[in-house]
Enzyme design. Structure first.
Site, PDB file in Angstrom:
ATOM      1  N   LYS A  63     -51.687 -68.027 -50.543  1.00  0.00           N
ATOM      2  CA  LYS A  63     -52.306 -67.533 -49.517  1.00  0.00           C
ATOM      3  C   LYS A  63     -52.729 -68.975 -48.707  1.00  0.00           C
ATOM      4  O   LYS A  63     -52.674 -69.873 -49.584  1.00  0.00           O
ATOM      5  CB  LYS A  63     -53.344 -66.517 -49.510  1.00  0.00           C
ATOM      6  CG  LYS A  63     -54.730 -67.035 -50.303  1.00  0.00           C
ATOM      7  CD  LYS A  63     -55.745 -66.299 -50.135  1.00  0.00           C
ATOM      8  CE  LYS A  63     -55.593 -64.821 -50.522  1.00  0.00           C
ATOM      9  NZ  LYS A  63     -56.712 -63.830 -50.751  1.00  0.00           N
ATOM     10  N   LYS A  74     -48.998 -58.713 -50.951  1.00  0.00           N
ATOM     11  CA  LYS A  74     -50.386 -57.995 -50.727  1.00  0.00           C
ATOM     12  C   LYS A  74     -50.697 -57.840 -49.254  1.00  0.00           C
ATOM     13  O   LYS A  74     -50.322 -58.425 -48.346  1.00  0.00           O
ATOM     14  CB  LYS A  74     -51.432 -58.976 -51.080  1.00  0.00           C
ATOM     15  CG  LYS A  74     -51.350 -59.156 -52.534  1.00  0.00           C
ATOM     16  CD  LYS A  74     -52.171 -60.599 -52.925  1.00  0.00           C
ATOM     17  CE  LYS A  74     -53.691 -60.535 -52.786  1.00  0.00           C
ATOM     18  NZ  LYS A  74     -54.202 -61.683 -53.196  1.00  0.00           N
TER      19      LYS A  74
HETATM   20  O1  LIG Z   1     -56.903 -62.791 -53.841  1.00  0.00           O
HETATM   21  C1  LIG Z   1     -57.951 -63.229 -54.299  1.00  0.00           C
HETATM   22  C2  LIG Z   1     -58.681 -64.123 -53.326  1.00  0.00           C
HETATM   23  O2  LIG Z   1     -57.980 -65.399 -52.919  1.00  0.00           O
HETATM   24  C3  LIG Z   1     -60.052 -64.570 -53.873  1.00  0.00           C
HETATM   25  O3  LIG Z   1     -60.637 -65.556 -52.893  1.00  0.00           O
HETATM   26  P1  LIG Z   1     -62.349 -65.744 -53.117  1.00  0.00           P
HETATM   27  O4  LIG Z   1     -62.431 -66.073 -54.654  1.00  0.00           O
HETATM   28  O5  LIG Z   1     -62.402 -67.102 -52.236  1.00  0.00           O
HETATM   29  O6  LIG Z   1     -62.880 -64.687 -52.511  1.00  0.00           O
END
Ligand SMILES: O=C[C@H](O)COP(=O)(O)O
Length: 371
Positions: A28, A86
């Site tokens: 991501k 996702k």
């Molecule tokens: O899919 C999980 C997320 O990328 C978690 O990101 P984060 O820990 O910055 O909320």
């Protein structure tokens, strides 16, 4: 058994995450919010480089809740060879048609829905996801600066979410600016995976991830063959001469406690006590087997958060007639943590008399197991 999902921005970070022990590589772009997508080319490159060592997931982007747009993005990322894609579903519109639009892709890729704890997610969507071949649902946060998952969804709501998702037949992931202390609090809900980005980065979630941080987070999540957040502790206990079924209470213990914890509770055997809450005070002491005289991280301790989370979760289940029942349920809940050997639970109703009324019970593991 919970797996660790690490969100990464490309091949370099994927390699760092793999070396650190991540179980799922999630692609991501964190600079573009909770569901920022990387290009399909980058996803494809990482899928090839990972070569099946771990599953790879890819985020489909910050999509409008429009069936055609969701379908297009899902098809694009399904074609990258990722194991999971996702897709985020927002609560402001009926997402059903967007869900239905991707159902037939489930033959090619595992579909994971992402709902957002800070946007008041519609849990009625859970059976719809299951009916449309979704493999899993992940509860995350959308506004990353607004605190972690448990700030938006208390343990009682997380329990309800996980329960409803499981009832629908979905695997469950939890994420949302999770930090090390969140891990022992979330493991009792038995999620299938926990997702991280912020905790893996130096200097915020848009910074670069560090192998040491990945390793540290990974070490707090038990692996196959270990039990409910405790087996890592059990291994350390074995190394210190603790044996299962041994005389645990006579070994070195420390006491963690929560005192003067007051919550509104639906409780009481009288009719006037039904359909309303009254203030109840909890005082809980728990004797915990010590694994080290030099505690440095969450793996070395049993968090007092587990006591507060347990009380909140039990209280949220609804009306109980007796303080005795409530005290027993809290004691049982805590003694399910293998490192807790003895608990004292005091439950006091604060509003039914000029003074306080209630019960105090003492329960221990050895008395229960006969060991
Ligand atoms: O899919 C999980 C997320 O990328 C978690 O990101 P984060 O820990 O910055 O909320």
């Amino acid at each position: 058994m919970a797996r660790m999902l690490a969100s990464v921005t490309g091949l370099d970070e994927a390699q760092i995450a793999l070396r650190g022990g991540a179980d799922i590589i999630d692609l991501k772009d964190p600079a573009d919010g909770a569901l920022g997508a990387l290009s399909p080319e980058i996803v494809h490159e990482v899928v090839n480089a990972v070569g099946g060592r771990t599953p790879v997931s890819a985020v489909c982007g910050n999509l409008p809740m429009d069936a055609a747009a969701v379908r297009r993005a899902a098809e694009t990322y399904a074609a990258t060879g990722a194991d999971f894609i996702k897709i985020g579903f927002l609560p402001e519109v009926d997402a059903r048609s967007a869900v239905e639009a991707v159902a037939d892709l489930s033959g090619r890729v595992k579909l994971v829905a992402v709902l957002f704890a800070d946007l008041d997610p519609h849990l009625d969507l859970l059976p719809v996801l299951a009916a449309n071949n979704f493999h899993a649902v992940m509860l995350d946060t959308a506004r990353k600066g607004s605190g972690g998952l448990l700030r938006h969804f208390g343990p009682d709501r997380v329990a309800a979410f996980v329960g409803r998702a499981r009832e629908a037949g979905l695997k469950v992931g939890l994420a949302g600016a999770l930090e090390a202390p969140d891990i022992p609090r979330l493991l009792p809900f038995e999620p299938d995976f926990l997702g991280f980005r912020t905790a893996l980065c130096a200097g915020g979630r848009s910074g670069a991830i560090s192998e040491e941080a990945v390793r540290r987070i990974r070490s707090l999540i038990p692996k196959e063959g270990q039990v409910n957040g405790s087996a890592q502790a059990d291994l350390r206990l074995l190394a210190r001469g603790y044996t299962p079924g041994g005389d645990e209470a006579s070994r070195s213990t420390d006491r963690i406690f929560v005192h003067d914890f007051v919550l509104p509770v639906e409780i009481g055997a009288y009719s006037f006590e039904r359909g309303r809450t009254q203030k109840v005070r909890f005082d809980v002491d728990a004797d915990v087997m010590r694994v080290t005289d030099n505690p440095q991280d969450m793996g070395d301790v049993v968090s007092y958060d587990l006591i507060m989370d347990g009380i909140r979760t039990i209280v949220a289940r609804g009306h109980l007639d007796l303080v005795e029942t409530l005290a027993e349920q809290i004691a049982s809940h805590l003694l399910a943590v293998p490192r807790i050997v003895r608990v004292t639970v005091r439950v006091e109703k604060l509003e039914v008399a000029p003074g306080r009324v209630g019960v105090e019970i003492v329960r221990s593991r050895s008395a229960r197991t006969g060991s």
